[in-house]
Design an enzyme around this catalytic site. Structure first.
Site, short mmCIF file in Angstrom:
data_model
loop_
_atom_site.label_atom_id
_atom_site.label_comp_id
_atom_site.label_asym_id
_atom_site.label_seq_id
_atom_site.Cartn_x
_atom_site.Cartn_y
_atom_site.Cartn_z
N HIS A 37 10.32 -3.42 2.72
CA HIS A 37 8.89 -3.64 2.39
C HIS A 37 8.18 -4.31 3.57
O HIS A 37 7.72 -5.46 3.47
CB HIS A 37 8.86 -4.53 1.13
CG HIS A 37 7.55 -4.64 0.43
ND1 HIS A 37 6.39 -4.99 1.06
CD2 HIS A 37 7.24 -4.48 -0.87
CE1 HIS A 37 5.41 -5.04 0.17
NE2 HIS A 37 5.90 -4.73 -1.01
N GLU A 68 6.30 1.04 3.87
CA GLU A 68 7.65 0.76 3.39
C GLU A 68 8.52 2.02 3.38
O GLU A 68 8.18 2.98 2.69
CB GLU A 68 7.57 0.18 1.97
CG GLU A 68 6.58 -0.96 1.85
CD GLU A 68 6.25 -1.29 0.39
OE1 GLU A 68 7.13 -1.17 -0.47
OE2 GLU A 68 5.10 -1.67 0.12
C1 BG6 Z 1 4.27 -2.83 -3.26
C2 BG6 Z 1 3.98 -2.25 -4.62
O1 BG6 Z 1 5.40 -2.23 -2.72
O2 BG6 Z 1 4.52 -4.24 -3.39
C3 BG6 Z 1 2.80 -2.97 -5.23
O3 BG6 Z 1 3.72 -0.85 -4.51
C4 BG6 Z 1 3.06 -4.46 -5.29
O4 BG6 Z 1 2.53 -2.44 -6.53
C5 BG6 Z 1 3.41 -4.95 -3.89
O5 BG6 Z 1 1.92 -5.13 -5.79
C6 BG6 Z 1 3.73 -6.46 -3.81
O6 BG6 Z 1 4.73 -6.78 -4.72
P1 BG6 Z 1 5.20 -8.29 -4.88
O7 BG6 Z 1 6.19 -8.30 -6.01
O8 BG6 Z 1 5.84 -8.70 -3.58
O9 BG6 Z 1 3.96 -9.10 -5.18
#
Ligand code: BG6
Length: 289
Positions: free
Chosen positions: A161, A263
């Site tokens: 991510h 990602e």
């Molecule tokens: C992204 C998702 O990968 O991560 C989103 O597609 C999400 O929907 C974002 O809001 C952040 O996620 P988190 O759990 O780190 O707040």
């Protein structure tokens, strides 16, 4: 969590001119500084916090309001979503990003780059074994390998991510996803992308039929970052924009202007069913051009 003794242990075990051990709050950290780049990696989450190619600025964005607290995900760098992506189960995006990993090895490659090997001991995790291999050179390469050592099939969803640092979100284009189908999580609708992606609103898009490399082109900083991948037919693009940024307590209100998540993933139709004994590697390579 780390104390001085652990750092001493690491220094004794992994002597290298290019590696230093330190800590960020309570988290053990590995700092790499070689002829190509500097990088910082935490054992917590096997989390790459920064990657700075020589003579350049950080490729990765880290929230100034990120919690650096056990049990909380770090906002920025490269969190690992594993062994599920999103809210498929609790905690969201899986357990890998909120557990401390074990440093298995660090070594210098012949070309002068450095490689780190980490593993996560998670006996409660659906019979899965996971390892990361991170190479810091002119590019940052990241392999995430999952093996099903249990007795049941497991449907793996995961992502590297990455939060990329950008000069100004409205001056950035993401190329490489032309004519690709995607699911727009904001509109809750499917669509087909046309041309480059530009950002003028909240974006949460899952492209689950693409193996293509993606280029993040930044006009003001005059730089292009290429994300190549393998073992992945899905790419997620995320920017929370104004309201969502304000709703997150670990995200500066204006933070959305200086980041974009791109990602390399295994999500949606690209979930990987691992039978007992099977292994899958998700790989991403990030390089400034
Ligand atoms: C992204 C998702 O990968 O991560 C989103 O597609 C999400 O929907 C974002 O809001 C952040 O996620 P988190 O759990 O780190 O707040």
């Amino acid at each position: 969590m780390i104390d001085k003794n652990n750092i001493q242990d690491f220094e004794n075990r992994f002597t290298s001119r290019t590696i230093k051990f330190s800590s960020v709050n309570a988290f053990p950290s590995i700092q790499v500084s070689n002829d190509f780049a500097q990088a910082e990696i935490l054992l917590y989450g096997s989390h790459v916090l920064s990657f700075i190619p020589k003579g350049s600025r950080d490729v990765l964005w880290l929230s100034s309001k990120s919690k650096m607290t056990p049990g909380k995900a770090i906002r920025g760098g490269i969190p690992i979503c594993w062994p599920w992506f999103g809210p498929l189960a609790t905690p969201a995006h899986g357990i890998a990003r909120i557990l401390e990993w074990k440093l298995e090895d660090i070594y210098s490659e012949k070309d002068g780059s450095d490689t780190l090997m980490l593993s996560l001991d998670c006996s409660d995790s659906n019979g899965l074994r996971v390892q990361s291999k991170i190479n810091v050179g002119a590019a940052l390469s990241f392999s995430l390998s999952t093996e099903n050592v249990g007795h049941e099939d497991y449907s793996l969803t995961s992502a590297l991510h990455a939060y990329f640092s950008v000069s100004e979100i409205e001056k950035v284009q993401v190329k490489g996803l032309d004519k690709e189908p995607y699911f727009d999580k904001v509109a809750n609708a499917s669509g087909f992308n046309k041309g480059e992606l530009c950002f003028h609103a909240e974006t949460d898009a899952v492209f689950d039929q693409t193996q293509a490399s993606v280029i993040i082109q930044d006009r003001d900083w005059k730089r292009s970052i290429r994300l190549e991948k393998s073992g992945s037919k899905s790419t997620v693009i995320w920017n929370p924009w104004i309201e969502k940024s304000k709703s997150m307590d670990d995200f500066p209100d204006q933070g959305y202007r200086n980041m974009i998540c791109v990602e390399a993933a295994n999500v949606g139709a690209d979930a990987r069913v691992l039978q007992p004994g099977e292994k899958h590697t998700l790989f991403a390579r990030i390089v400034e051009e």
